[in-house]
Design a protein around this motif. Structure first.
Motif: not given
Length: 121
Positions: A13-19, A35-41, A79-81, A84-87
């Protein structure tokens, strides 16, 4: 709750926030790495959710069961929400949206650990 799995999930989660923060600084929209990091999360959160439900089925009852279940459902959906918002965000702030969702997941996970630790005796 599986604390080592929570720690690994927190790191993701912290890595995704950093990205997300990096893409905001670079004025870019989210991409494949996000997308990949969110999928792993999300995968890690689903595994943690299944383990928590199995623990509940085995008789583990946190004192604040309703709060625990609300946090558990929310943390899996967050993470899904956020994704979706980010997309749908047409500006560079899409990474920030995803990063905030990821950091919220990290905090909520440790709150779940606290709730899980207090059981009815």
């Amino acid at each position: 709750m599986n604390t080592p799995l929570v720690a690994v999930t927190t790191v993701v989660a912290v890595l995704l926030a950093g990205i997300g923060a990096l893409s905001t600084v670079l004025r870019r929209r989210i991409g494949t790495a996000h997308l990949a990091a969110a999928g792993v999360l999300e995968l890690l959160l689903v595994v943690q959710g299944v383990l928590a439900v199995v623990g509940l089925a085995d008789g583990h009852r946190p004192v604040e069961l309703t709060t625990f279940l609300a946090y558990l459902g929310s943390v899996v959906l967050l993470p899904v929400a956020g994704l979706l918002w980010a997309r749908t965000e047409p500006t560079r702030w899409a990474g920030t949206v995803l990063g905030v969702a990821a950091l919220t997941v990290a905090v909520m996970l440790w709150r779940l650990v606290d709730l899980w630790a207090v059981t009815r005796g």
